[in-house]
Design a protein around this motif. Structure first.
Motif, PDB file in Angstrom:
ATOM      1  N   LEU A   1       3.641   5.729  -5.625  1.00 52.11           N
ATOM      2  CA  LEU A   1       3.459   5.773  -7.079  1.00 52.11           C
ATOM      3  C   LEU A   1       2.304   6.673  -7.478  1.00 52.11           C
ATOM      4  O   LEU A   1       2.364   7.381  -8.481  1.00 52.11           O
ATOM      5  N   PHE A   2       1.244   6.669  -6.683  1.00 54.48           N
ATOM      6  CA  PHE A   2       0.101   7.537  -6.940  1.00 54.48           C
ATOM      7  C   PHE A   2       0.500   9.013  -6.859  1.00 54.48           C
ATOM      8  O   PHE A   2       0.145   9.814  -7.727  1.00 54.48           O
TER       9      PHE A   2
ATOM     10  N   ILE B   1     -11.121  -9.698  -1.098  1.00 56.07           N
ATOM     11  CA  ILE B   1     -10.481  -8.450  -1.529  1.00 56.07           C
ATOM     12  C   ILE B   1     -10.127  -7.664  -0.279  1.00 56.07           C
ATOM     13  O   ILE B   1     -10.969  -7.449   0.590  1.00 56.07           O
ATOM     14  N   TYR B   2      -8.877  -7.236  -0.201  1.00 56.12           N
ATOM     15  CA  TYR B   2      -8.454  -6.459   0.963  1.00 56.12           C
ATOM     16  C   TYR B   2      -9.002  -5.037   0.860  1.00 56.12           C
ATOM     17  O   TYR B   2      -9.054  -4.460  -0.222  1.00 56.12           O
ATOM     18  N   PRO B   3      -9.397  -4.451   1.988  1.00 58.19           N
ATOM     19  CA  PRO B   3      -9.948  -3.088   1.949  1.00 58.19           C
ATOM     20  C   PRO B   3      -8.955  -2.050   1.433  1.00 58.19           C
ATOM     21  O   PRO B   3      -9.353  -1.089   0.779  1.00 58.19           O
ATOM     22  N   SER B   4      -7.667  -2.232   1.688  1.00 57.11           N
ATOM     23  CA  SER B   4      -6.683  -1.262   1.210  1.00 57.11           C
ATOM     24  C   SER B   4      -6.606  -1.266  -0.314  1.00 57.11           C
ATOM     25  O   SER B   4      -6.446  -0.212  -0.931  1.00 57.11           O
ATOM     26  N   ASP B   5      -6.756  -2.436  -0.927  1.00 49.33           N
ATOM     27  CA  ASP B   5      -6.734  -2.510  -2.387  1.00 49.33           C
ATOM     28  C   ASP B   5      -7.972  -1.870  -2.999  1.00 49.33           C
ATOM     29  O   ASP B   5      -7.890  -1.167  -4.003  1.00 49.33           O
TER      30      ASP B   5
ATOM     31  N   LEU C   1       0.829  -1.204   0.000  1.00 49.51           N
ATOM     32  CA  LEU C   1       0.000   0.000   0.000  1.00 49.51           C
ATOM     33  C   LEU C   1       0.863   1.254   0.000  1.00 49.51           C
ATOM     34  O   LEU C   1       0.569   2.218  -0.714  1.00 49.51           O
ATOM     35  N   THR C   2       1.953   1.230   0.766  1.00 45.59           N
ATOM     36  CA  THR C   2       2.858   2.375   0.799  1.00 45.59           C
ATOM     37  C   THR C   2       3.480   2.611  -0.573  1.00 45.59           C
ATOM     38  O   THR C   2       3.533   3.744  -1.057  1.00 45.59           O
TER      39      THR C   2
END
Length: 134
Positions: free
Chosen positions: A11-12, A83-87, A5-6
């Motif tokens: 990248l975002f 599905i993971y919430p962070s994704d 996620l980091t």
């Protein structure tokens, strides 16, 4: 915090910054005549080169995020997997970022969405999805 996620958030941020710099640096002549564009190309080629390089880096980072979204959100959703919430949060943030890019800078925003989506889908279809089923 999750390292994936980091990495995706970094990248975002890089993608948004590069597309913003590209839109700011790209020369905008007053009219779209051939002589205006030729003058921009001859007298300020480095600003055009910088804008193109920032645009390429920006859409490639967004393409990587689109690929990650396809592999971690869309594919598991179709296969009824977890599905993971962070994704899923990252997928929503990417869609909102695409909308903001289109609203703020229409030309670069639309080109970014088209190129990043097309390249991200091509990258995701390289075999990681289909090889796991065979």
């Amino acid at each position: 915090m999750n390292s994936g996620l980091t990495r995706n958030l970094v990248l975002f941020i890089i993608g948004n910054a590069c597309i913003l710099f590209s839109a700011r640096i790209f020369p905008s002549p007053k009219s779209l005549t051939f002589s205006e564009w030729l003058g921009e190309l001859i007298f300020s080629p480095f600003s055009l080169l910088g804008a193109v390089l920032f645009f390429i880096v920006g859409f490639l980072t967004f393409a990587f995020l689109v690929k990650a979204t396809i592999l971690h959100v869309i594919y598991p959703y179709r296969k009824k997997k977890m599905i993971y919430p962070s994704d899923s949060l990252l997928a929503i943030v990417i869609v909102v970022a695409f909308i903001i890019q289109i609203v703020l800078h229409p030309l670069t925003g639309v080109l970014t969405v088209i190129f990043a989506t097309a390249y991200g889908i091509m990258e995701a279809n390289e075999g990681e999805i289909y090889d796991s089923e065979s």
